[in-house]
Design an enzyme around this catalytic site. Structure first.
Site, PDB file in Angstrom:
ATOM      1  N   GLY A  85      -1.772  -6.349   9.463  1.00 29.55           N
ATOM      2  CA  GLY A  85      -0.933  -7.003   8.457  1.00 29.55           C
ATOM      3  C   GLY A  85      -0.781  -6.240   7.164  1.00 29.55           C
ATOM      4  O   GLY A  85      -1.512  -5.290   6.890  1.00 29.55           O
ATOM      5  N   GLU A  86       0.196  -6.684   6.370  1.00 26.90           N
ATOM      6  CA  GLU A  86       0.430  -6.104   5.051  1.00 26.90           C
ATOM      7  C   GLU A  86      -0.084  -7.111   4.016  1.00 26.90           C
ATOM      8  O   GLU A  86       0.548  -8.150   3.784  1.00 26.90           O
ATOM      9  CB  GLU A  86       1.924  -5.825   4.863  1.00 26.90           C
ATOM     10  CG  GLU A  86       2.344  -5.499   3.445  1.00 26.90           C
ATOM     11  CD  GLU A  86       1.510  -4.417   2.767  1.00 26.90           C
ATOM     12  OE1 GLU A  86       1.316  -3.337   3.344  1.00 26.90           O
ATOM     13  OE2 GLU A  86       1.030  -4.666   1.644  1.00 26.90           O
TER      14      GLU A  86
ATOM     15  N   CYS B 213       5.782   0.210  10.832  1.00 28.16           N
ATOM     16  CA  CYS B 213       5.429   1.627  10.682  1.00 28.16           C
ATOM     17  C   CYS B 213       5.357   2.225  12.089  1.00 28.16           C
ATOM     18  O   CYS B 213       4.784   1.630  12.999  1.00 28.16           O
ATOM     19  CB  CYS B 213       4.092   1.784   9.954  1.00 28.16           C
ATOM     20  SG  CYS B 213       4.148   1.133   8.273  1.00 28.16           S
TER      21      CYS B 213
ATOM     22  N   SER C  43      -0.782   3.657   1.681  1.00 27.77           N
ATOM     23  CA  SER C  43      -0.501   4.390   2.918  1.00 27.77           C
ATOM     24  C   SER C  43       0.706   5.286   2.686  1.00 27.77           C
ATOM     25  O   SER C  43       1.837   4.813   2.707  1.00 27.77           O
ATOM     26  CB  SER C  43      -0.218   3.395   4.041  1.00 27.77           C
ATOM     27  OG  SER C  43      -1.398   2.662   4.320  1.00 27.77           O
ATOM     28  N   LEU C  44       0.471   6.553   2.478  1.00 23.52           N
ATOM     29  CA  LEU C  44       1.556   7.459   2.089  1.00 23.52           C
ATOM     30  C   LEU C  44       2.190   8.131   3.317  1.00 23.52           C
ATOM     31  O   LEU C  44       3.376   7.997   3.562  1.00 23.52           O
ATOM     32  CB  LEU C  44       1.008   8.489   1.087  1.00 23.52           C
ATOM     33  CG  LEU C  44       2.028   9.261   0.263  1.00 23.52           C
ATOM     34  CD1 LEU C  44       3.003   8.341  -0.449  1.00 23.52           C
ATOM     35  CD2 LEU C  44       1.313  10.149  -0.756  1.00 23.52           C
ATOM     36  N   HIS C  45       1.420   8.913   4.034  1.00 18.26           N
ATOM     37  CA  HIS C  45       1.814   9.476   5.341  1.00 18.26           C
ATOM     38  C   HIS C  45       2.907  10.534   5.332  1.00 18.26           C
ATOM     39  O   HIS C  45       3.188  11.121   6.382  1.00 18.26           O
ATOM     40  CB  HIS C  45       2.218   8.372   6.329  1.00 18.26           C
ATOM     41  CG  HIS C  45       1.202   7.293   6.476  1.00 18.26           C
ATOM     42  ND1 HIS C  45      -0.111   7.545   6.795  1.00 18.26           N
ATOM     43  CD2 HIS C  45       1.300   5.949   6.323  1.00 18.26           C
ATOM     44  CE1 HIS C  45      -0.769   6.408   6.844  1.00 18.26           C
ATOM     45  NE2 HIS C  45       0.048   5.423   6.554  1.00 18.26           N
TER      46      HIS C  45
ATOM     47  N   CYS D 150     -13.596  -4.248   7.896  1.00 16.27           N
ATOM     48  CA  CYS D 150     -12.142  -4.081   7.841  1.00 16.27           C
ATOM     49  C   CYS D 150     -11.496  -5.409   8.250  1.00 16.27           C
ATOM     50  O   CYS D 150     -11.684  -5.878   9.368  1.00 16.27           O
ATOM     51  CB  CYS D 150     -11.743  -2.947   8.778  1.00 16.27           C
ATOM     52  SG  CYS D 150      -9.981  -2.637   8.793  1.00 16.27           S
TER      53      CYS D 150
ATOM     54  N   CYS E 149       2.337  -7.797  12.161  1.00 12.61           N
ATOM     55  CA  CYS E 149       2.855  -7.198  10.936  1.00 12.61           C
ATOM     56  C   CYS E 149       4.347  -6.998  11.112  1.00 12.61           C
ATOM     57  O   CYS E 149       4.812  -6.696  12.208  1.00 12.61           O
ATOM     58  CB  CYS E 149       2.177  -5.853  10.671  1.00 12.61           C
ATOM     59  SG  CYS E 149       2.615  -5.133   9.063  1.00 12.61           S
TER      60      CYS E 149
ATOM     61  N   CYS F  66      -8.469   2.751  13.276  1.00 10.08           N
ATOM     62  CA  CYS F  66      -7.270   2.422  12.499  1.00 10.08           C
ATOM     63  C   CYS F  66      -6.053   2.392  13.397  1.00 10.08           C
ATOM     64  O   CYS F  66      -5.830   3.288  14.193  1.00 10.08           O
ATOM     65  CB  CYS F  66      -6.975   3.500  11.466  1.00 10.08           C
ATOM     66  SG  CYS F  66      -8.289   3.807  10.354  1.00 10.08           S
TER      67      CYS F  66
ATOM     68  N   ASN G 206      -4.720   7.757  15.795  1.00 14.93           N
ATOM     69  CA  ASN G 206      -5.362   7.125  16.953  1.00 14.93           C
ATOM     70  C   ASN G 206      -4.283   6.637  17.904  1.00 14.93           C
ATOM     71  O   ASN G 206      -3.518   5.741  17.560  1.00 14.93           O
ATOM     72  CB  ASN G 206      -6.219   5.938  16.497  1.00 14.93           C
ATOM     73  CG  ASN G 206      -7.390   6.407  15.668  1.00 14.93           C
ATOM     74  OD1 ASN G 206      -8.157   7.265  16.095  1.00 14.93           O
ATOM     75  ND2 ASN G 206      -7.508   5.896  14.463  1.00 14.93           N
TER      76      ASN G 206
ATOM     77  N   SER H 282      -5.282  -2.269   0.879  1.00 13.73           N
ATOM     78  CA  SER H 282      -4.432  -1.162   1.319  1.00 13.73           C
ATOM     79  C   SER H 282      -3.023  -1.671   1.563  1.00 13.73           C
ATOM     80  O   SER H 282      -2.824  -2.678   2.242  1.00 13.73           O
ATOM     81  CB  SER H 282      -5.009  -0.571   2.609  1.00 13.73           C
ATOM     82  OG  SER H 282      -4.159   0.440   3.105  1.00 13.73           O
TER      83      SER H 282
ATOM     84  N   CYS I 249       1.899   2.770  14.206  1.00 16.98           N
ATOM     85  CA  CYS I 249       0.849   1.741  14.135  1.00 16.98           C
ATOM     86  C   CYS I 249       1.012   0.758  15.287  1.00 16.98           C
ATOM     87  O   CYS I 249       2.101   0.225  15.506  1.00 16.98           O
ATOM     88  CB  CYS I 249       0.937   0.994  12.806  1.00 16.98           C
ATOM     89  SG  CYS I 249      -0.302  -0.307  12.660  1.00 16.98           S
TER      90      CYS I 249
ATOM     91  N   GLU J  42      -8.225  -9.312  14.799  1.00 12.73           N
ATOM     92  CA  GLU J  42      -9.420  -8.502  14.976  1.00 12.73           C
ATOM     93  C   GLU J  42     -10.007  -8.110  13.622  1.00 12.73           C
ATOM     94  O   GLU J  42      -9.292  -7.852  12.665  1.00 12.73           O
ATOM     95  CB  GLU J  42      -9.084  -7.250  15.791  1.00 12.73           C
ATOM     96  CG  GLU J  42      -8.711  -7.622  17.216  1.00 12.73           C
ATOM     97  CD  GLU J  42      -8.491  -6.423  18.122  1.00 12.73           C
ATOM     98  OE1 GLU J  42      -8.871  -6.532  19.295  1.00 12.73           O
ATOM     99  OE2 GLU J  42      -7.950  -5.402  17.677  1.00 12.73           O
TER     100      GLU J  42
HETATM  101  N1  SAH Z   1      -0.410  -2.649   5.929  1.00 17.86           N
HETATM  102  C1  SAH Z   1      -1.455  -2.026   5.170  1.00 17.86           C
HETATM  103  C2  SAH Z   1      -2.793  -2.249   5.805  1.00 17.86           C
HETATM  104  C3  SAH Z   1      -3.013  -1.476   7.094  1.00 17.86           C
HETATM  105  S1  SAH Z   1      -4.237  -0.333   6.745  1.00 17.86           S
HETATM  106  C4  SAH Z   1      -1.132  -0.560   4.951  1.00 17.86           C
HETATM  107  O1  SAH Z   1      -0.138  -0.093   5.504  1.00 17.86           O
HETATM  108  O2  SAH Z   1      -1.818   0.096   4.191  1.00 17.86           O
HETATM  109  C5  SAH Z   1      -4.381   0.614   8.118  1.00 17.86           C
HETATM  110  C6  SAH Z   1      -4.236   2.110   7.813  1.00 17.86           C
HETATM  111  O3  SAH Z   1      -4.267   2.805   9.059  1.00 17.86           O
HETATM  112  C7  SAH Z   1      -2.895   2.417   7.186  1.00 17.86           C
HETATM  113  O4  SAH Z   1      -2.975   3.519   6.339  1.00 17.86           O
HETATM  114  C8  SAH Z   1      -2.092   2.735   8.398  1.00 17.86           C
HETATM  115  O5  SAH Z   1      -0.925   3.434   8.075  1.00 17.86           O
HETATM  116  C9  SAH Z   1      -3.064   3.523   9.231  1.00 17.86           C
HETATM  117  N2  SAH Z   1      -2.723   3.560  10.642  1.00 17.86           N
HETATM  118  C10 SAH Z   1      -1.911   2.718  11.299  1.00 17.86           C
HETATM  119  N3  SAH Z   1      -1.807   3.068  12.582  1.00 17.86           N
HETATM  120  C11 SAH Z   1      -2.585   4.149  12.756  1.00 17.86           C
HETATM  121  C12 SAH Z   1      -2.918   4.952  13.890  1.00 17.86           C
HETATM  122  N4  SAH Z   1      -2.422   4.680  15.094  1.00 17.86           N
HETATM  123  N5  SAH Z   1      -3.767   5.968  13.712  1.00 17.86           N
HETATM  124  C13 SAH Z   1      -4.293   6.203  12.490  1.00 17.86           C
HETATM  125  N6  SAH Z   1      -4.015   5.494  11.400  1.00 17.86           N
HETATM  126  C14 SAH Z   1      -3.170   4.478  11.515  1.00 17.86           C
END
Ligand code: SAH
Length: 373
Positions: free
Chosen positions: A171-172, A122, A225-227, A111, A118, A345, A302, A203, A125, A98
């Site tokens: 994907g990464e 995580c 992507s820190l989180h 995007c 992937c 996202c 999301n 990213s 995701c 997508e």
């Molecule tokens: N693999 C890369 C590219 C993905 S980017 C990365 O991890 O950065 C997509 C972004 O959306 C990342 O920051 C990811 O952690 C975040 N993301 C993934 N699932 C999500 C969700 N369900 N709700 C909000 N953000 C999410």
């Protein structure tokens, strides 16, 4: 034409500028043919050699015999009430990915996906639940921009609808390094889509050694992507953290930033209710981010079917943002776009012929939950 004949042709979308020049030299042509053909492909979005009218008939015939311009095919296009567009693109081998376009008043962001599924897993995701199949080719990555530009009527250097590209789809990207770097070079090449370096963002979930390699290979914006502000929590949310913990990741970010003095690193932080959205998390984050020119992008979670997480409340989101802003770190909240078409996202799923066991187990668990309900 038979499949076998088609497969020996070079897909020109796989080649960056120097690859394209080598290709024409290999055909016994002058290097500058690469420029002519790239303009047709990327500026005019023409995939039919017959329409490349400034090439002689002999060259057009040679191209028809040895080359093709083949982007992923659009299986499905959806437009959200807010203008967001999503394309489901079919790939060779039965997979699908997508790609999402998000229009805003001052810019239009595409995007783009880098892998089918992937493998990083995580926890929050939805792409992770699909498992992993394979890396995308250069043609499949730049082809997403090409398909979107064609559908949107993007005219390079005139009316530009796609002003930014973010490698934030499925994907990464750093695990598909060469193809991603080549595709990002085509996004920025004047003969390609001509985007400014800083308007192309990669990213990553934090592959430390590859961040250093990227620094050498491409001058693009970096998002991480820190989180979570602590290793204990990040180990849980982003399992890759066990390999590359926060201190090492922040050092790699500092090195990347230092090599580009005017740049900032974007940190992404998905807000999960009751998990990582407390004021103490915000304060921990401030300590990490104050030491590096950075901005924070807060992403309200999301949801997707089968997830254990919930989106933080508006009040928590605002309070979190305020703590960070008051400490002098720029923090924005990513507005959820296109959620009526599952284009937000972490909601991109495509169709992944999974090659890992994990996602089969996940689907079994979801099914059990459904059966129990
Ligand atoms: N693999 C890369 C590219 C993905 S980017 C990365 O991890 O950065 C997509 C972004 O959306 C990342 O920051 C990811 O952690 C975040 N993301 C993934 N699932 C999500 C969700 N369900 N709700 C909000 N953000 C999410």
């Amino acid at each position: 034409m038979s499949e076998a004949a088609a497969s020996v042709r070079t897909n020109l979308l796989d080649l960056d500028r120097s690859g394209m020049e080598d290709f024409f030299v290999g055909l016994g042509e002058k290097r500058f043919r690469a420029q002519q053909v790239m303009k047709w492909i990327y500026h005019q979005r023409v995939d039919d050699f017959e329409r490349m009218t400034d090439l002689g008939k002999g060259l057009r015939e040679a191209l028809k015999a040895h080359a093709e311009v083949r982007a992923p095919r659009t299986t499905f296009e959806q437009r959200s009430a807010d203008g967001t567009c999503k394309w489901l693109l079919g790939l060779d081998g039965g997979n699908a990915i997508e790609t999402v376009f998000i229009p805003e008043p001052t810019r239009g962001t595409l995007c783009v996906s880098s892998q089918v599924g992937c493998g990083l897993n995580c926890r929050f995701c939805s792409t992770a639940t699909q498992g992993f199949n394979r890396n995308l080719s250069t043609a499949e990555i730049i082809g997403q921009v090409w398909v979107a530009a064609r559908a949107l009527g993007n005219v390079t250097h005139q009316v530009r609808r796609i002003t930014n590209v973010v490698m934030m789809g499925m994907g990464e990207p750093l695990l598909n390094f060469d193809n991603v770097v080549r595709a990002m070079s085509l996004m920025r090449d004047d003969l390609g889509f001509g985007l400014a370096n800083k308007r192309v963002t990669l990213s990553t979930a934090g592959l430390v050694p590859m961040i250093d390699q990227l620094s050498e290979a491409a001058d693009v914006s970096l998002a991480v992507s820190l989180h979570a502000p602590t290793d204990a929590l990040r180990d849980e949310l982003v399992p890759l953290n066990k390999k590359y913990p926060i201190a090492e990741l922040m050092d790699a970010c500092r090195r990347y930033q230092a090599a580009r003095p005017r740049s900032t690193i974007t940190f992404e932080y998905t807000l999960l209710r009751g998990v990582n959205d407390h004021p103490e998390h915000a304060r921990g984050l401030v300590k990490l981010l104050r030491r590096i020119p950075s901005k924070l992008n807060l992403i309200p979670f999301n949801p997707f079917p089968g997830t254990q997480y919930q989106r933080s409340g508006e009040d928590e989101i605002r309070a979190f943002q305020k703590i960070v802003l008051d400490a002098g770190v720029l923090a924005t909240v990513r507005r959820t776009r296109g959620d009526d078409i599952d284009a937000a996202c972490g909601q991109l799923v495509g169709k992944v012929m999974d090659r890992t066991r994990r996602s089969r187990e996940f689907r079994a668990r979801v099914q059990e939950g459904l059966d129990a309900a």
